[in-house]
Design a protein around this motif. Structure first.
Motif, PDB file in Angstrom:
ATOM      1  N   THR A  94      -5.672  -1.860  69.111  1.00  0.00           N
ATOM      2  CA  THR A  94      -5.773  -1.465  70.511  1.00  0.00           C
ATOM      3  C   THR A  94      -7.117  -1.904  71.067  1.00  0.00           C
ATOM      4  O   THR A  94      -8.172  -1.445  70.612  1.00  0.00           O
ATOM      5  CB  THR A  94      -5.627   0.055  70.668  1.00  0.00           C
ATOM      6  N   GLY A  95      -7.074  -2.808  72.043  1.00  0.00           N
ATOM      7  CA  GLY A  95      -8.287  -3.271  72.701  1.00  0.00           C
ATOM      8  C   GLY A  95      -8.401  -2.698  74.094  1.00  0.00           C
ATOM      9  O   GLY A  95      -7.734  -1.725  74.446  1.00  0.00           O
ATOM     10  N   ARG A  96      -9.254  -3.317  74.896  1.00  0.00           N
ATOM     11  CA  ARG A  96      -9.462  -2.817  76.254  1.00  0.00           C
ATOM     12  C   ARG A  96      -8.241  -3.051  77.139  1.00  0.00           C
ATOM     13  O   ARG A  96      -7.949  -2.264  78.034  1.00  0.00           O
ATOM     14  CB  ARG A  96     -10.683  -3.499  76.877  1.00  0.00           C
ATOM     15  N   ALA A  97      -7.523  -4.143  76.903  1.00  0.00           N
ATOM     16  CA  ALA A  97      -6.448  -4.514  77.816  1.00  0.00           C
ATOM     17  C   ALA A  97      -5.062  -4.159  77.304  1.00  0.00           C
ATOM     18  O   ALA A  97      -4.187  -3.781  78.081  1.00  0.00           O
ATOM     19  CB  ALA A  97      -6.522  -6.015  78.116  1.00  0.00           C
ATOM     20  N   SER A  98      -4.835  -4.283  75.991  1.00  0.00           N
ATOM     21  CA  SER A  98      -3.471  -4.120  75.497  1.00  0.00           C
ATOM     22  C   SER A  98      -3.460  -3.773  74.016  1.00  0.00           C
ATOM     23  O   SER A  98      -4.496  -3.793  73.348  1.00  0.00           O
ATOM     24  CB  SER A  98      -2.671  -5.408  75.730  1.00  0.00           C
ATOM     25  N   ASP A  99      -2.253  -3.463  73.523  1.00  0.00           N
ATOM     26  CA  ASP A  99      -2.028  -3.228  72.104  1.00  0.00           C
ATOM     27  C   ASP A  99      -1.394  -4.474  71.486  1.00  0.00           C
ATOM     28  O   ASP A  99      -0.554  -5.128  72.108  1.00  0.00           O
ATOM     29  CB  ASP A  99      -1.091  -2.038  71.882  1.00  0.00           C
ATOM     30  N   VAL A 100      -1.791  -4.768  70.258  1.00  0.00           N
ATOM     31  CA  VAL A 100      -1.205  -5.881  69.516  1.00  0.00           C
ATOM     32  C   VAL A 100      -0.618  -5.328  68.229  1.00  0.00           C
ATOM     33  O   VAL A 100      -1.304  -4.642  67.472  1.00  0.00           O
ATOM     34  CB  VAL A 100      -2.258  -6.964  69.193  1.00  0.00           C
ATOM     35  N   GLU A 101       0.664  -5.597  67.985  1.00  0.00           N
ATOM     36  CA  GLU A 101       1.327  -5.150  66.761  1.00  0.00           C
ATOM     37  C   GLU A 101       1.397  -6.312  65.783  1.00  0.00           C
ATOM     38  O   GLU A 101       1.926  -7.376  66.104  1.00  0.00           O
ATOM     39  CB  GLU A 101       2.725  -4.622  67.067  1.00  0.00           C
ATOM     40  N   LEU A 102       0.863  -6.093  64.576  1.00  0.00           N
ATOM     41  CA  LEU A 102       0.738  -7.160  63.594  1.00  0.00           C
ATOM     42  C   LEU A 102       1.211  -6.692  62.221  1.00  0.00           C
ATOM     43  O   LEU A 102       1.230  -5.488  61.950  1.00  0.00           O
ATOM     44  CB  LEU A 102      -0.728  -7.598  63.481  1.00  0.00           C
ATOM     45  N   PRO A 103       1.566  -7.631  61.340  1.00  0.00           N
ATOM     46  CA  PRO A 103       1.804  -7.237  59.944  1.00  0.00           C
ATOM     47  C   PRO A 103       0.526  -6.645  59.353  1.00  0.00           C
ATOM     48  O   PRO A 103      -0.579  -7.083  59.684  1.00  0.00           O
ATOM     49  CB  PRO A 103       2.165  -8.565  59.266  1.00  0.00           C
ATOM     50  N   PHE A 104       0.682  -5.653  58.491  1.00  0.00           N
ATOM     51  CA  PHE A 104      -0.470  -5.015  57.856  1.00  0.00           C
ATOM     52  C   PHE A 104      -0.438  -5.342  56.372  1.00  0.00           C
ATOM     53  O   PHE A 104       0.509  -5.006  55.668  1.00  0.00           O
ATOM     54  CB  PHE A 104      -0.416  -3.505  58.071  1.00  0.00           C
ATOM     55  N   TYR A 105      -1.491  -6.019  55.905  1.00  0.00           N
ATOM     56  CA  TYR A 105      -1.582  -6.410  54.504  1.00  0.00           C
ATOM     57  C   TYR A 105      -2.514  -5.461  53.758  1.00  0.00           C
ATOM     58  O   TYR A 105      -3.510  -4.991  54.315  1.00  0.00           O
ATOM     59  CB  TYR A 105      -2.117  -7.838  54.381  1.00  0.00           C
ATOM     60  N   CYS A 106      -2.207  -5.206  52.501  1.00  0.00           N
ATOM     61  CA  CYS A 106      -3.121  -4.416  51.685  1.00  0.00           C
ATOM     62  C   CYS A 106      -4.317  -5.293  51.312  1.00  0.00           C
ATOM     63  O   CYS A 106      -4.359  -6.490  51.608  1.00  0.00           O
ATOM     64  CB  CYS A 106      -2.426  -3.876  50.439  1.00  0.00           C
ATOM     65  N   ALA A 107      -5.304  -4.699  50.646  1.00  0.00           N
ATOM     66  CA  ALA A 107      -6.527  -5.431  50.323  1.00  0.00           C
ATOM     67  C   ALA A 107      -6.242  -6.648  49.447  1.00  0.00           C
ATOM     68  O   ALA A 107      -6.763  -7.745  49.694  1.00  0.00           O
ATOM     69  CB  ALA A 107      -7.518  -4.494  49.639  1.00  0.00           C
ATOM     70  N   SER A 108      -5.408  -6.482  48.426  1.00  0.00           N
ATOM     71  CA  SER A 108      -5.098  -7.594  47.519  1.00  0.00           C
ATOM     72  C   SER A 108      -4.389  -8.729  48.248  1.00  0.00           C
ATOM     73  O   SER A 108      -4.685  -9.910  48.037  1.00  0.00           O
ATOM     74  CB  SER A 108      -4.229  -7.105  46.355  1.00  0.00           C
ATOM     75  N   GLN A 109      -3.449  -8.375  49.108  1.00  0.00           N
ATOM     76  CA  GLN A 109      -2.717  -9.388  49.862  1.00  0.00           C
ATOM     77  C   GLN A 109      -3.636 -10.116  50.836  1.00  0.00           C
ATOM     78  O   GLN A 109      -3.538 -11.335  51.011  1.00  0.00           O
ATOM     79  CB  GLN A 109      -1.562  -8.733  50.617  1.00  0.00           C
TER      80      GLN A 109
END
Length: 218
Positions: A94-109
């Motif tokens: 979530t930034g100032r202008a909008s939300d961005v939905e992205l894949p979430f990777y674990c630390a190893s990935q």
């Protein structure tokens, strides 16, 4: 019979103690994650929110998402602690202008993926590889540290103009955590804090992070 009852009570007490310890550990981990998210928001200008809703109806807390990951660079799923189903999680930036939905990777990935990506200046990296960039920030505080842990090098300055942004967090977060997010030696943060006559962080200071977020947002 009395001895059996006594043994049963002791077993129950040990079970309750272990449960309380797990709850306390979970609360500490949640507080540390809140601290990390608050720092990232202040430094990078975005709030990161891991999100995963299972088909059983359970909304996984961020700490549950992290616990559900496998240390497998080819498995991008987390696990629901209720029904044990595996599925992918998302990271909402979530930034100032909008939300961005992205894949979430674990630390190893994240580290595995960085090994196949050439280093770029932060802004350009974020544009070309938004999911990897933000997962790296979430897990490692900054992109340089992530590259170093992946066995690579990051020759660019990952964080700029950070001094004023971290001031509200001095003493409310460990010097080591602040140093990690801004890619600075711990001694630099410690000296800055001491020059401002701010006592060092102690456990429990996370409770003041709500006020810190309000201060940095104003």
């Amino acid at each position: 019979m009395g001895m059996s009852m006594s043994m049963g009570m002791r077993t129950e007490q040990r079970h309750e103690q272990r449960q309380e310890q797990r709850q306390e550990m979970g609360m500490r981990q949640a507080a540390q994650m809140t601290m990390r998210v608050a720092l990232i928001q202040a430094i990078h200008g975005e709030k990161f929110n891991p999100r995963a809703r299972c088909t059983c109806g359970h909304d996984l807390r961020p700490i549950e998402i992290l616990r559900g990951f496998r240390a497998d660079p080819d498995d991008y799923t987390t696990q629901c602690p209720k029904c044990k189903r595996r599925f992918t999680a998302k990271l909402i930036a979530t930034g100032r202008a909008s939300d961005v939905e992205l894949p979430f990777y674990c630390a190893s990935q994240t580290l595995a993926r960085l090994r196949h990506i050439a280093a770029l200046p932060s802004d350009e990296f974020c544009k070309q590889h938004p999911a990897e960039y933000r997962s790296a920030i979430f897990h490692f505080g900054n992109i340089r540290t992530a590259y170093q842990k992946s066995g690579g090098d990051y020759p660019y300055d990952p964080v700029q103009d950070w001094q004023d942004k971290v001031t509200p967090f001095l003493g409310k977060a460990p010097d080591t955590q602040i140093a990690l997010v801004v890619s600075q030696p711990v001694g630099v943060i410690r000296t800055m804090r001491k020059n401002l006559h701010i006592p060092r962080y102690r456990k429990g200071n996370e409770e003041s992070l709500g006020m810190t977020l309000q201060e940095t947002a104003s």
